[in-house]
Enzyme design. Structure first.
Site, short mmCIF file in Angstrom:
data_model
loop_
_atom_site.label_atom_id
_atom_site.label_comp_id
_atom_site.label_asym_id
_atom_site.label_seq_id
_atom_site.Cartn_x
_atom_site.Cartn_y
_atom_site.Cartn_z
N ASP A 212 0.85 -1.21 0.28
CA ASP A 212 0.07 -0.16 -0.03
C ASP A 212 1.05 1.23 0.07
O ASP A 212 1.54 1.31 1.12
CB ASP A 212 -1.13 -0.14 1.26
CG ASP A 212 -1.91 1.00 1.10
OD1 ASP A 212 -1.73 2.29 0.73
OD2 ASP A 212 -3.42 0.59 1.42
N ARG B 295 -11.73 -1.28 -9.94
CA ARG B 295 -12.52 -0.34 -10.89
C ARG B 295 -11.86 -0.87 -12.36
O ARG B 295 -10.42 -1.03 -12.48
CB ARG B 295 -12.08 1.13 -11.03
CG ARG B 295 -13.07 1.91 -9.80
CD ARG B 295 -14.52 1.84 -10.12
NE ARG B 295 -15.31 2.45 -9.35
CZ ARG B 295 -15.96 1.86 -8.28
NH1 ARG B 295 -15.89 0.62 -8.10
NH2 ARG B 295 -16.48 2.45 -7.32
N GLU C 135 -19.06 -0.41 -18.22
CA GLU C 135 -20.09 -1.49 -17.59
C GLU C 135 -21.58 -1.54 -18.14
O GLU C 135 -22.41 -2.14 -18.00
CB GLU C 135 -20.04 -1.20 -16.06
CG GLU C 135 -18.76 -1.82 -15.58
CD GLU C 135 -18.56 -1.54 -14.19
OE1 GLU C 135 -19.61 -1.12 -13.37
OE2 GLU C 135 -17.49 -1.82 -13.47
N HIS D 21 -20.08 -6.44 -11.58
CA HIS D 21 -20.06 -5.44 -10.34
C HIS D 21 -21.01 -5.65 -9.04
O HIS D 21 -21.57 -4.75 -8.53
CB HIS D 21 -20.19 -4.02 -10.75
CG HIS D 21 -19.41 -2.92 -10.14
ND1 HIS D 21 -18.99 -1.65 -10.59
CD2 HIS D 21 -19.03 -2.76 -8.83
CE1 HIS D 21 -18.30 -1.10 -9.72
NE2 HIS D 21 -18.29 -1.51 -8.61
C1 3PG Z 1 -18.43 0.95 -4.43
O1 3PG Z 1 -17.42 1.87 -4.76
O2 3PG Z 1 -19.06 1.21 -3.57
C2 3PG Z 1 -18.61 -0.02 -5.35
O3 3PG Z 1 -17.83 -0.54 -6.23
C3 3PG Z 1 -20.26 -0.31 -6.06
O4 3PG Z 1 -19.87 0.93 -6.83
P1 3PG Z 1 -21.32 1.71 -7.60
O5 3PG Z 1 -21.99 1.80 -6.47
O6 3PG Z 1 -20.64 2.68 -8.44
O7 3PG Z 1 -21.70 0.63 -8.64
#
Ligand code: 3PG
Length: 315
Positions: free
Chosen positions: A165, A224, A253, A280
């Protein structure tokens, strides 16, 4: 509220002082003209909160994000306008950690491939001989809420866990080795990224990044899509530098709105049986949803309470 929120959450906001407008189906073109009087905006990720949107919302004071990533927010502009921004870090960490393990096990044990073969009356055992997670070295880049949750979920499998990190030190719990990026490249045969999408991480994981690993890797992206563009991943899969990949996120997406190039890339990946896709949903569990909604309700009510407090003047 311009995303879908359950009735149980909305009911908690039906209190004096809140004139609640719920428009889950609105798109950007509907949202912008309706913002002139809005003080509190609650959303997920359906539109960018950029200068144009903020110009349309001169009275905005509180922005609630039902989720974690804020790559669709212009944070400097929000700060400049004095808008309080509340997201829900950690609320989906458990889900992401669990799903990352699930996707990894699917890859190592060929579960999805074997499942579809059996459904086609093929009983292929040798072709689906698996690889044990316990003998692998897993690298985690980004040791925040989801990275550390993934590490916790891995404990018990017996694998070696290395974490890198850039923005932390002294963070590794028992069973996790805090290490450098160089050590990750040298030692790991599994890589999972748990970092936000920023200017710094955009397109970071490309072909040359994968090339730096001493051995072919199993790759997980539940962070992401734009951090690890598909072009580089496809080349690395072709070369065998990436053995298999678990992808919960994509660069685009909106599968109904892909460019021809994006479509070709996805079709290329769909032809392979060593890729595990999910839409996702890493953080998309019933439990994380409850944590997110309760968190936002608490924050919205606290904001309103503070707003109505008389200012304290000192004599
Ligand atoms: C987040 O960052 O909370 C998750 O990856 C979900 O992302 P999203 O709400 O943009 O789909």
């Amino acid at each position: 509220m311009v995303d879908r929120f359950p009735i149980a959450m909305r009911e908690q906001l039906l209190v004096p002082g809140i004139d609640l407008r719920y428009e889950p189906d609105w798109l950007r073109a509907d949202i912008l003209p309706a913002l002139a009087e809005v003080e509190v905006l609650v959303m997920n990720s359906k539109t960018y909160v950029d200068r144009e949107l903020l110009d349309a919302a001169p009275k905005l004071k509180f922005l609630g994000r039902a989720g974690v990533g804020m790559d669709h927010f212009d944070l400097p502009c929000l700060a400049e306008r004095g808008v309080q921004v509340v997201n829900t870090p950690g609320a989906n960490a458990k889900s992401v950690g669990e799903q990352a393990v699930g996707m990894l096990i699917c890859m190592l044990h060929h579960i999805l491939k074997a499942d579809s073969e059996v459904r086609n009356f093929q009983w292929l055992r040798e072709e689906n001989r698996g690889t044990e997670l316990g003998d692998r070295t897993v690298g985690i880049i980004g040791f925040g809420n989801t990275g550390s949750s993934f590490a916790r979920c891995l404990s018990g499998f017996g694998c070696r866990i290395l974490a890198y990190d850039k923005y932390k030190s002294g963070y590794a719990p028992k069973g996790v080795e805090e290490t450098s990026l160089g050590d990750i490249f040298e030692n790991c045969d599994v890589l999972s990224i748990h970092i936000p999408l920023t200017e710094e991480t955009n397109e970071w994981i490309d072909e040359s990044f994968f090339n730096r690993f001493q051995q072919p890797i199993w790759f997980l992206n539940l962070a992401r899509g734009p951090i690890a563009p598909l072009a580089g991943l496809i080349k690395s899969l072709d070369k065998g530098q990436v053995v298999a990949a678990g992808l919960d996120v994509l660069e685009n997406e909106e599968l109904g709105k892909l460019s021809q190039g994006e479509r070709r890339q996805l079709e290329n990946l769909f032809r392979r049986n060593n890729i595990v896709f999910t839409p996702h949903i890493g953080g998309w569990t019933h439990e994380s949803q409850n944590r997110i909604y309760n968190w936002l309700v608490r924050e919205i009510l606290a904001y309103l309470k503070n707003r109505y407090q008389p200012s304290i003047s000192t004599p």
